[in-house]
Motif scaffolding. Structure first.
Motif, PDB file in Angstrom:
ATOM      1  N   CYS A   1       5.241  20.059  -6.840  1.00  0.00           N
ATOM      2  CA  CYS A   1       4.601  20.604  -7.488  1.00  0.00           C
ATOM      3  C   CYS A   1       3.316  19.695  -8.595  1.00  0.00           C
ATOM      4  N   ALA A   2       3.279  18.404  -8.593  1.00  0.00           N
ATOM      5  CA  ALA A   2       1.790  17.899  -9.004  1.00  0.00           C
ATOM      6  C   ALA A   2       0.481  18.124  -8.319  1.00  0.00           C
ATOM      7  N   GLU A   3       1.212  17.650  -7.020  1.00  0.00           N
ATOM      8  CA  GLU A   3       0.160  18.416  -6.038  1.00  0.00           C
ATOM      9  C   GLU A   3      -0.746  19.157  -5.652  1.00  0.00           C
ATOM     10  N   LEU A   4      -0.157  20.610  -6.107  1.00  0.00           N
ATOM     11  CA  LEU A   4      -0.168  22.154  -6.115  1.00  0.00           C
ATOM     12  C   LEU A   4      -1.146  22.342  -7.562  1.00  0.00           C
ATOM     13  N   SER A   5      -1.630  23.083  -7.424  1.00  0.00           N
ATOM     14  CA  SER A   5      -2.547  23.775  -7.777  1.00  0.00           C
ATOM     15  C   SER A   5      -2.155  25.941  -7.896  1.00  0.00           C
ATOM     16  N   VAL A   6      -2.491  26.420  -8.420  1.00  0.00           N
ATOM     17  CA  VAL A   6      -2.102  27.539  -9.199  1.00  0.00           C
ATOM     18  C   VAL A   6      -3.223  28.258  -7.484  1.00  0.00           C
ATOM     19  N   ASP A   7      -2.818  29.233  -6.778  1.00  0.00           N
ATOM     20  CA  ASP A   7      -3.865  29.698  -6.469  1.00  0.00           C
ATOM     21  C   ASP A   7      -4.135  31.063  -7.246  1.00  0.00           C
ATOM     22  N   THR A   8      -5.467  31.230  -7.292  1.00  0.00           N
ATOM     23  CA  THR A   8      -5.875  31.825  -8.211  1.00  0.00           C
ATOM     24  C   THR A   8      -7.394  33.323  -8.024  1.00  0.00           C
ATOM     25  N   ALA A   9      -7.164  33.210  -6.722  1.00  0.00           N
ATOM     26  CA  ALA A   9      -8.751  33.404  -5.583  1.00  0.00           C
ATOM     27  C   ALA A   9      -8.329  34.865  -5.516  1.00  0.00           C
ATOM     28  N   GLU A  10      -7.324  35.438  -5.564  1.00  0.00           N
ATOM     29  CA  GLU A  10      -6.540  36.842  -5.445  1.00  0.00           C
ATOM     30  C   GLU A  10      -6.566  37.260  -7.170  1.00  0.00           C
ATOM     31  N   LEU A  11      -5.979  36.997  -7.932  1.00  0.00           N
ATOM     32  CA  LEU A  11      -6.253  37.184  -8.950  1.00  0.00           C
ATOM     33  C   LEU A  11      -7.185  38.006  -9.757  1.00  0.00           C
ATOM     34  N   PRO A  12      -6.707  39.863 -10.323  1.00  0.00           N
ATOM     35  CA  PRO A  12      -7.434  40.391 -10.804  1.00  0.00           C
ATOM     36  C   PRO A  12      -8.272  39.743 -11.909  1.00  0.00           C
ATOM     37  N   GLU A  13      -9.698  40.286 -11.952  1.00  0.00           N
ATOM     38  CA  GLU A  13      -9.918  40.229 -13.307  1.00  0.00           C
ATOM     39  C   GLU A  13      -9.719  40.470 -14.386  1.00  0.00           C
ATOM     40  N   ASN A  14      -9.752  39.689 -15.885  1.00  0.00           N
ATOM     41  CA  ASN A  14      -8.936  40.264 -17.117  1.00  0.00           C
ATOM     42  C   ASN A  14      -7.202  39.741 -16.668  1.00  0.00           C
ATOM     43  N   PHE A  15      -6.157  39.438 -15.700  1.00  0.00           N
ATOM     44  CA  PHE A  15      -5.553  40.099 -15.174  1.00  0.00           C
ATOM     45  C   PHE A  15      -4.460  39.601 -16.616  1.00  0.00           C
ATOM     46  N   PHE A  16      -4.937  38.482 -17.255  1.00  0.00           N
ATOM     47  CA  PHE A  16      -4.001  38.524 -18.740  1.00  0.00           C
ATOM     48  C   PHE A  16      -3.764  39.817 -19.634  1.00  0.00           C
ATOM     49  N   ALA A  17      -5.062  39.282 -19.711  1.00  0.00           N
ATOM     50  CA  ALA A  17      -4.976  40.759 -20.764  1.00  0.00           C
ATOM     51  C   ALA A  17      -5.348  42.177 -20.077  1.00  0.00           C
ATOM     52  N   ASP A  18      -5.773  42.763 -19.359  1.00  0.00           N
ATOM     53  CA  ASP A  18      -4.447  44.054 -18.936  1.00  0.00           C
ATOM     54  C   ASP A  18      -3.026  43.055 -18.772  1.00  0.00           C
ATOM     55  N   PHE A  19      -2.629  42.292 -18.597  1.00  0.00           N
ATOM     56  CA  PHE A  19      -1.124  42.004 -18.417  1.00  0.00           C
ATOM     57  C   PHE A  19      -0.336  42.163 -19.901  1.00  0.00           C
ATOM     58  N   ARG A  20      -1.507  41.858 -20.658  1.00  0.00           N
ATOM     59  CA  ARG A  20      -0.446  41.981 -22.162  1.00  0.00           C
ATOM     60  C   ARG A  20      -0.328  42.925 -22.909  1.00  0.00           C
ATOM     61  N   LYS A  21      -1.344  44.002 -22.474  1.00  0.00           N
ATOM     62  CA  LYS A  21      -1.610  45.390 -22.502  1.00  0.00           C
ATOM     63  C   LYS A  21      -0.051  46.363 -22.301  1.00  0.00           C
ATOM     64  N   SER A  22      -0.160  45.861 -20.824  1.00  0.00           N
ATOM     65  CA  SER A  22       0.042  46.836 -20.328  1.00  0.00           C
ATOM     66  C   SER A  22       2.168  46.558 -20.885  1.00  0.00           C
ATOM     67  N   ILE A  23       2.384  45.346 -21.012  1.00  0.00           N
ATOM     68  CA  ILE A  23       3.929  45.172 -21.655  1.00  0.00           C
ATOM     69  C   ILE A  23       3.908  45.030 -23.668  1.00  0.00           C
ATOM     70  N   ALA A  24       2.494  45.589 -23.782  1.00  0.00           N
ATOM     71  CA  ALA A  24       2.883  45.707 -25.529  1.00  0.00           C
ATOM     72  C   ALA A  24       3.538  46.359 -25.963  1.00  0.00           C
ATOM     73  N   ARG A  25       4.037  47.539 -25.632  1.00  0.00           N
ATOM     74  CA  ARG A  25       5.086  48.564 -25.266  1.00  0.00           C
ATOM     75  C   ARG A  25       6.290  47.883 -25.646  1.00  0.00           C
ATOM     76  N   ARG A  26       7.228  47.772 -24.690  1.00  0.00           N
ATOM     77  CA  ARG A  26       8.177  46.202 -25.169  1.00  0.00           C
ATOM     78  C   ARG A  26       8.243  45.592 -25.516  1.00  0.00           C
TER      79      ARG A  26
END
Length: 701
Positions: free
Chosen positions: A199-224
């Motif tokens: 895995c040291a030779e692999l990078s995370v593919d972010t080409a199709e990662l939605p813009e503001n993905f992490f911010a939106d994801f945080r909001k989606s799980i905030a209540r839970r």
């Protein structure tokens, strides 16, 4: 662990029953056999598999809190060695791979899996994050979206989804020798000169990662995830996998893991994990006692509770009969069950075939003779002792010897009911929580003459229908409702003294409860609480004529809560708004009962509700109604919406210190005049343990 060489492949077989927990001995064995394989020139590849039905259940929970958990080689080091292997390493995943077991597989070069397997990283449920590379390797193999979903939820995914995500490289055929198939797969990799992969030779593919993905994801799980510490650190770890090289990402993961380890939330969540397992162990009862068979079940009553109880058994594939004296009521009840299943099917959680399979297990009758051969019967009629006694008298006559006779009561005396028939040894309380087909808790009430085999059978049965069983002794309200009573009493009293429903709700919600007490009472029905209190008038109203005066007044006005559109609040559909009439009623009642109204602080609301709940828990523990303080916590976190990140009321008290709880109770005893003297008496056990500097968990009845 077993080791053998087959041709040019070393086969390392995990063999540490029951779940291949990655304790120190197994970690040492993996290291030892890994060294042996590397040193053998004949060996060109390694296959790691399991002799058990599962691959690996993760960390050895018996090592939690001991030196062995931290002893070398640690699991991160073991995984790093596998990652850096100059020889090909294949994980042959034949069953569940969870937590550290999943991380072990992720550190291998390739993963070959049986189509029935599930893989997951459930550490977040213990207040932690994966600490052996899971947060860094999984995103590199499966992408950030899959990784963050799996890691923050803790939920496993099946083999097909794992294959599609890139976590698994190939699936075996469903039939055939799995180990031979894994060896053949590995040989094919060697024949094709497939390189080792890190895995040291692999990078995370972010080409199709939605813009503001992490911010939106945080909001989606905030209540839970409200109140929990680990989920945010899980997200930060996945972000680090995107931003940092593997070695630096692994260091960041360790920093975040250590930050989680020392939190009250982790202590609370791990406490609940062990509490659920301890709750099935009953002092003085031989766990090897032979169990009674439970192949056929009958439910008396086809209403909401009876129907919900029946669904639990249908879901487990158990033949179930519902009995009601009215065919009209039966038809209505069966219709509700079918409708509930069809709603579930529309959501994609059941197939139409599964709906029909469940309904085919359901029988209905108006004749007691039709349930003469059942193994377990659960009475779910109106909460009235006389009515229940009549039902039990009939069951006593018609049911075969050895049938377990259970009552779904929330407060009534199980011993009195048992004494009314000829076989008290077969009588037990099974307090299901509403909605019975959804709520996880099952409070099992052990009568004074309940037979040991009947008790253990119901515990096992509860696990079969996927409930969390907790055994309680006989008293009014058992564990849950008895401990709840002073909590509700204080909320009602605070309303008389000047607090608003909204203020009380906010304080308790901010503490972490699913909802505050006024909202909970409106949801359950103000009339339900009123009827419950009528069964024990002397204990409450005999001591205090103002006892829950505001609730009783709302009941008199037929303001029963959500179902009537008015209770503590005004309801318009799901929306609610404050009702000034409630505070006007409270002011009038306060004047009538000589209660002075004043401004109430949030701290006073929290302490008077939660601390008095804890105080009653201490009474229940000392009286032996609960076998251990963790049983009370299990009841409250699974049945009453107590926040899991607090670990239950007794764990919360242990965390903040029993001396803190005791001091606050004594303060209100002195400040609240006659009311304080009457109701704020510290439990003797609380006083004793606080004086000794001990915790509730140190107490054994």
């Amino acid at each position: 662990m077993n080791y053998e060489v087959r041709g040019n492949i070393a086969l390392l077989t995990l063999n540490s029953p029951p779940v291949n927990g990655l304790g120190l001995p197994l970690r040492q064995a993996i290291n030892e056999h890994f060294d042996k394989a590397l040193a053998d020139d004949q060996v060109q590849a390694l296959v790691i598999t399991s002799a058990a039905k599962l691959f690996c259940g993760g960390a050895d929970i018996s090592e939690f809190g001991t030196d062995k958990a931290l002893a070398e080689p640690g699991l991160p080091a073991v995984c790093d060695r596998l990652e850096a292997s100059p020889k090909l390493v294949v994980a042959a995943i034949n069953g569940m791979a969870l937590g550290g077991g999943c991380e072990l597989a992720l550190a291998c070069d390739y993963r070959f899996a049986h189509p029935s397997v599930k893989v997951g990283l459930p550490e977040v449920n213990l207040g932690l994050l994966p600490g052996a590379g899971g947060t860094q390797r999984l995103p590199r193999l499966a992408g950030a979206e899959v990784a963050v979903q799996m890691i923050t939820s803790g939920a496993p995914i099946n083999a097909k989804k794992a294959l599609d995500a890139g976590i698994v490289d190939q699936l075996a055929e469903a039939e055939g020798d799995f180990v031979e198939a894994a060896l053949a797969y590995t040989q094919s990799l060697l024949d094709q000169n497939t390189p080792v992969r890190t895995c040291a030779e692999l990078s995370v593919d972010t080409a199709e990662l939605p813009e503001n993905f992490f911010a939106d994801f945080r909001k989606s799980i905030a209540r839970r995830t409200r109140g929990f510490f680990a989920p945010e650190r899980c997200i930060q770890a996945v972000e680090a996998a995107i931003e940092l090289p593997l070695a630096e990402g692994l260091k960041k993961e360790q920093e975040l893991f250590q930050a989680c380890m020392s939190t009250p939330q982790a202590r609370a969540q791990q406490h609940l994990f062990f509490a659920e397992r301890a709750a099935t162990k009953i002092p003085g009862v031989d766990p090897k006692t032979p169990l009674r068979p439970v192949n056929k079940v009958a439910i008396i009553g086809s209403g909401t509770m009876g129907g919900g109880i029946a669904m639990n058994f249908l879901n487990a594939g158990i033949d179930t009969t519902i009995l009601d004296l009215s065919q009209e009521a039966l038809d209505r009840g069966l219709g509700v069950i079918r409708k509930n299943y069809e709603i579930t099917a529309k959501k994609g959680k059941l197939t139409e075939q599964q709906v029909e399979e469940r309904m085919a297990l359901l029988n209905a009758t108006t004749e007691y003779a039709d349930i003469a051969d059942v193994d377990l019967v659960i009475e779910a009629v109106f909460e009235n002792m006389d009515i229940k006694k009549k039902v039990f008298a009939t069951l006593d006559e018609v049911c075969k010897p050895g049938t377990i006779l259970a009552t779904n009561t929330s407060t009534l005396d199980v011993d009195e009911l048992a004494a009314s028939i000829s076989r008290p040894q077969d009588v037990i309380g099974l307090h299901f929580f509403s909605p019975a087909n959804v709520m996880r808790l099952l409070e099992i009430v052990r009568g004074g003459k309940t037979a040991d085999d009947a008790l253990l059978t119901t515990i096992k049965m509860a696990q079969t229908i996927k409930k969390v069983p907790v055994v309680a002794g006989v008293c009014w309200g058992f564990i849950g409702n008895r401990v709840l009573e002073p909590y509700g009493r204080e909320a009602a009293r605070l309303l008389l003294e000047g607090a608003t429903p909204a203020q009380i709700d906010k304080v308790l919600y901010d503490f972490g409860l699913a909802m505050g007490l006024p909202s909970m009472i409106d949801l359950a029905g103000i009339d339900v609480g009123y009827l419950t209190r009528q069964g024990n008038k002397e204990a409450f109203y005999g001591r205090d004529p103002a006892y829950t005066a505001i609730c009783d007044k709302l009941n008199e006005l037929e303001r029963f809560g959500q179902k009537t559109g008015r209770g503590f609040y005004i309801y318009e559909g799901r929306d609610k708004k404050e009702d000034p009439e409630v505070m006007q009623l409270a002011a009038e009642l306060a004047k009538e009962h000589g209660v002075t109204q004043r401004e109430i602080s949030d701290q006073e609301i929290l302490e008077r509700t939660i601390y008095m709940l804890i105080n009653e828990g201490a009474q229940v523990l000392e009286e032996g109604i609960a076998y251990r303080s963790s049983d009370i916590d299990t009841v409250y976190c699974n049945g009453y919406g107590f926040p899991g990140h607090r670990g239950g009321p007794m764990q919360y008290a242990d965390e903040i210190g029993l001396d803190t709880v005791l001091a606050a109770i004594n303060k209100y005893r002195n400040e609240l005049g006659k009311y304080g003297e009457e109701w704020f008496k510290p439990a003797p056990l609380l006083e004793k343990l606080a004086a000794e500097g001990k915790r509730f968990k140190d107490y054994a009845a």
